[in-house]
Scaffold this motif. Structure first.
Motif, PDB file in Angstrom:
ATOM      1  N   GLU A 105       0.829  -1.209   0.000  1.00 38.45           N
ATOM      2  CA  GLU A 105       0.000   0.000   0.000  1.00 38.45           C
ATOM      3  C   GLU A 105       0.864   1.260   0.000  1.00 38.45           C
ATOM      4  O   GLU A 105       0.553   2.231  -0.686  1.00 38.45           O
ATOM      5  N   GLU A 106       1.948   1.238   0.738  1.00 38.01           N
ATOM      6  CA  GLU A 106       2.847   2.397   0.780  1.00 38.01           C
ATOM      7  C   GLU A 106       3.523   2.606  -0.579  1.00 38.01           C
ATOM      8  O   GLU A 106       3.693   3.730  -1.026  1.00 38.01           O
ATOM      9  N   ASN A 108       0.960   4.194  -2.827  1.00 33.93           N
ATOM     10  CA  ASN A 108       0.717   5.595  -2.502  1.00 33.93           C
ATOM     11  C   ASN A 108       1.844   6.516  -2.957  1.00 33.93           C
ATOM     12  O   ASN A 108       1.619   7.711  -3.133  1.00 33.93           O
TER      13      ASN A 108
END
Length: 176
Positions: free
Chosen positions: A125-126, A129
């Motif tokens: 997810e990081e 992003n």
């Protein structure tokens, strides 16, 4: 690729082919399953927080780490596509350590496997992003930006004209 600048469209050249960029976009959709866990150091320790005596007795907190010399090294991070790797080199992600490594922890659940999965989901997810791929602008968007540029120019010219008239009114006219 087109990139929107200050009310103009600028064309810039990417160092990667369109196929590489498309493959990187697809990789971002399934990143959790594409991360090889064997290159990471996974340790477990006692958790804190809710869970009663269970957290005091079992080591369910997962810590996933990667040494500084391995993180973003193409030899070890072969699983990250090159366009994404280049962007991650430019920007630091949340889980970077001061020495340049990677450290992710999770004690969300009382199960160590779930916490390990949570760590890898956090990493994916990081990455999602922090990575951005520009897409081709539609003709409708181009027309919209051209219209905005035209309106902006007209507004600026009107403002300049008002300012000029204001200065003319201040000057003393000695012609009688």
């Amino acid at each position: 690729m087109l990139r929107r600048g200050p009310l103009v469209w600028i064309r810039f050249k990417s160092s990667f082919s369109q196929e590489e960029v498309e493959a990187a976009r697809k990789w971002l959709d399934v990143a959790e399953t594409k991360i090889p866990r064997r290159i990471f150091d996974i340790t477990y320790s006692r958790s804190s927080g809710p869970g009663g005596q269970k957290v005091n007795k079992t080591s369910s907190k997962a810590t996933v780490a990667l040494e500084p010399w391995k993180w973003l090294n193409p030899q070890f991070c072969y699983w990250i596509p090159k366009p994404i790797l280049e962007q991650l080199n430019e920007k630091k992600i949340r889980y970077h350590t001061k020495s340049g490594g990677l450290l992710i922890q999770s004690d969300k659940t009382r199960n160590r496997e779930d916490n390990t999965d949570e760590c890898f989901m956090k990493l994916a997810e990081e990455i999602r992003n922090n990575v951005y791929f520009e897409s081709e602008a539609s003709e409708e968007d181009k027309l919209k930006w051209e219209e905005l540029a035209k309106v902006s120019k007209e507004r600026r010219m009107l403002q300049k004209k008002k300012q000029s008239e204001k200065r003319k009114m201040r000057s003393k006219n000695f012609d009688y």
